[in-house]
Design an enzyme around this catalytic site. Sequence first.
Site, short mmCIF file in Angstrom:
data_model
loop_
_atom_site.label_atom_id
_atom_site.label_comp_id
_atom_site.label_asym_id
_atom_site.label_seq_id
_atom_site.Cartn_x
_atom_site.Cartn_y
_atom_site.Cartn_z
N ASP A 61 -16.37 -3.10 -14.25
CA ASP A 61 -17.68 -2.10 -13.75
C ASP A 61 -18.75 -2.03 -14.63
OD1 ASP A 61 -15.64 -2.51 -11.77
OD2 ASP A 61 -15.71 0.09 -11.94
N CYS A 71 -15.98 -4.13 -2.07
CA CYS A 71 -17.20 -4.88 -2.04
C CYS A 71 -16.33 -5.94 -2.37
CB CYS A 71 -17.21 -5.00 -3.86
SG CYS A 71 -18.43 -3.11 -4.24
N ARG A 87 -9.05 -9.71 -3.79
CA ARG A 87 -8.65 -8.46 -3.35
C ARG A 87 -7.51 -8.14 -2.64
NH1 ARG A 87 -13.17 -3.98 -5.17
NH2 ARG A 87 -12.87 -2.95 -6.08
N ARG A 90 -22.50 3.33 -2.40
CA ARG A 90 -21.71 3.52 -2.35
C ARG A 90 -20.87 4.22 -3.53
NH1 ARG A 90 -18.20 -1.07 -2.55
NH2 ARG A 90 -16.60 0.12 -3.43
N LYS A 131 -16.36 8.68 -9.61
CA LYS A 131 -15.54 8.09 -8.26
C LYS A 131 -14.65 7.72 -8.51
CE LYS A 131 -17.04 3.41 -6.91
NZ LYS A 131 -15.46 2.76 -6.42
N ASN A 132 -14.39 6.79 -9.27
CA ASN A 132 -12.81 6.48 -9.15
C ASN A 132 -11.15 7.13 -9.44
OD1 ASN A 132 -13.81 3.87 -8.58
ND2 ASN A 132 -13.06 3.12 -10.15
C1 UD1 Z 1 -9.80 -0.45 -9.78
C2 UD1 Z 1 -11.59 0.59 -9.31
C3 UD1 Z 1 -12.65 -0.63 -9.94
C4 UD1 Z 1 -12.73 -0.85 -10.77
C5 UD1 Z 1 -10.92 -1.63 -10.64
C6 UD1 Z 1 -10.64 -2.56 -12.21
C7 UD1 Z 1 -11.12 2.41 -8.51
C8 UD1 Z 1 -12.03 3.28 -6.75
N1 UD1 Z 1 -12.01 1.40 -8.61
O1 UD1 Z 1 -10.07 -1.14 -8.48
O2 UD1 Z 1 -14.22 0.12 -9.24
O3 UD1 Z 1 -13.79 -2.53 -11.13
O4 UD1 Z 1 -10.07 -0.98 -10.78
O5 UD1 Z 1 -10.68 -1.99 -13.23
O6 UD1 Z 1 -10.54 2.81 -9.00
N2 UD1 Z 1 -4.68 -7.49 -7.24
C9 UD1 Z 1 -3.92 -8.21 -6.85
N3 UD1 Z 1 -2.68 -6.92 -6.73
C10 UD1 Z 1 -2.68 -6.36 -6.11
C11 UD1 Z 1 -3.87 -5.27 -7.23
C12 UD1 Z 1 -4.96 -5.57 -7.79
O7 UD1 Z 1 -3.82 -9.28 -7.33
O8 UD1 Z 1 -2.06 -6.02 -5.03
C13 UD1 Z 1 -5.91 -7.90 -8.46
C14 UD1 Z 1 -7.38 -8.03 -7.44
O9 UD1 Z 1 -8.16 -9.02 -6.86
C15 UD1 Z 1 -8.03 -7.81 -9.34
C16 UD1 Z 1 -7.15 -6.76 -10.63
O10 UD1 Z 1 -5.95 -6.74 -9.55
O11 UD1 Z 1 -8.30 -9.58 -9.67
C17 UD1 Z 1 -7.53 -5.85 -10.43
O12 UD1 Z 1 -7.28 -5.50 -9.32
P1 UD1 Z 1 -7.48 -3.55 -9.37
O13 UD1 Z 1 -7.10 -2.66 -10.82
O14 UD1 Z 1 -6.03 -3.30 -8.18
O15 UD1 Z 1 -8.15 -2.82 -8.71
P2 UD1 Z 1 -8.88 -2.04 -8.06
O16 UD1 Z 1 -7.24 -0.69 -7.65
O17 UD1 Z 1 -9.01 -2.77 -6.56
#
Ligand code: UD1
Length: 422
Positions: free
Chosen positions: A305, A116, A121, A397, A22-23
């Site tokens: 995850d 989610c 986030r 999802r 998915k990711n």
């Molecule tokens: C992706 C994955 C999700 C997984 C996560 C961490 C996809 C579609 N989803 O989510 O399944 O759980 O990686 O492995 O690939 N953060 C900030 N600012 C930002 C971006 C992130 O503070 O601009 C924080 C988030 O709130 C969170 C952490 O960084 O606490 C990790 O987020 P991130 O690695 O960005 O996860 P996603 O890309 O949303």
Amino acid sequence: MDSYHIIGGNRIFGSHKLTGAKNGVLPILAASLVTGDVCTIHNSPDLLDVNTMLAILKELGCKIQREKDAIVVDSSQLTQTYIPKVLGKEMRSSVFLLGPMLTRCGVVEMSQPGGCAIGARPIDLHLDALRKMGAEIKEEDGSLVCKSTGLKGTTIRLDFPSVGATENIMMAALSAEGETHIVHPAKEPEIEDLQNFLNACGSCVEGAGTGEIVISGKKPLHGTDYKVIPDRIEAGTFLAAAAATKGELLLENAAPAQMASTLAKFREMGCSLKIEQDKIYLKAPNRLKAIREIKTLPYPGFPTDMQSQFLTLMALADGQSKMTETIFENRFKHIDSLRDMGAIIEICGCSAKVTGVDQLQGCRVEAKDLRGGAAMVIAGLAASDETIVENICHIDRGYDKFEVALKNLGTKIERIQEDERK
Ligand code: UD1
């Protein structure tokens, strides 16, 4: 909302062929629109999040066809630069469109992404990086307007190795003048998958999986045929279901090399594993062993995850275990439901201390998020009597025909559609 009705106590036995990640597929679908050509993405799972991404791509003007597990995206005629709020709010991955749309059209308008509710986030790392590359971004009343008259390559040091931000920068950098360096990027296998896809389209991206990714911009891009990597979280979820039900499972189409930290934890809990290049075989012990501590970390650490599914295993293990969540601050929402089933769990800040019990008892619970929902299904498969997991749209999802696969493995699980319940 549909629900799962599960009669617990039947062990998982058999083999399961994994779908594509998915990711992996979500950023690749978003990236396909940069090419202005036809891309065929093989090994694509049939999931709600993928369908939402396809609906967004269609809204932007792409033509989409599905042929078995392949998705064909023809992005030659983009007609829109606005992502409707109702679609953008459906999932966080809509944020992946920022980079590709800036590259392709120099403008995109969308609402702040949904997904989610496992933490605040924010998308500050995405926006700061795009601004540093020269994009002009306005944030007003929950909506975002990003524009650029030409991005410029630069060095972006991420304070945290965000998966989404790394991917977004990679996609925006395709149109940037000169080189973009991402220092301290995420190293998840899906980042390397995106790099491989982009390079198959003609780009020049190097370093995914290391401490620095370098993208040379303005390369001419074209369509391609590409096969997405296997889903390591789906793999871990099915292995956890086998471990919880004292089962025996062979996973096919797997990428065990990308799951080292997860597989190590199954071994520590007493499971026997046999690994081949693209196969994983797990045999569960009669009683799982407690594990001192699991801490979620960016890759190659233990994935957030898989946290919820392992909490279910800890709830059934012999002794005391501890789970520490360091990535998302609100990812323990399924613990109340596990407690309703008889689990003994105490939350101390970002850690959960678990005292294993011999048996969970089935009851009515709710899926609060994607992986937490899967963890409740696993608990239900292992529990005595009947478990009803409500609100399974969260599970849809991220898992392709979850209940069909689980039924084929010898468990008793039925999807009850909302209208059947009335
Ligand atoms: C992706 C994955 C999700 C997984 C996560 C961490 C996809 C579609 N989803 O989510 O399944 O759980 O990686 O492995 O690939 N953060 C900030 N600012 C930002 C971006 C992130 O503070 O601009 C924080 C988030 O709130 C969170 C952490 O960084 O606490 C990790 O987020 P991130 O690695 O960005 O996860 P996603 O890309 O949303």
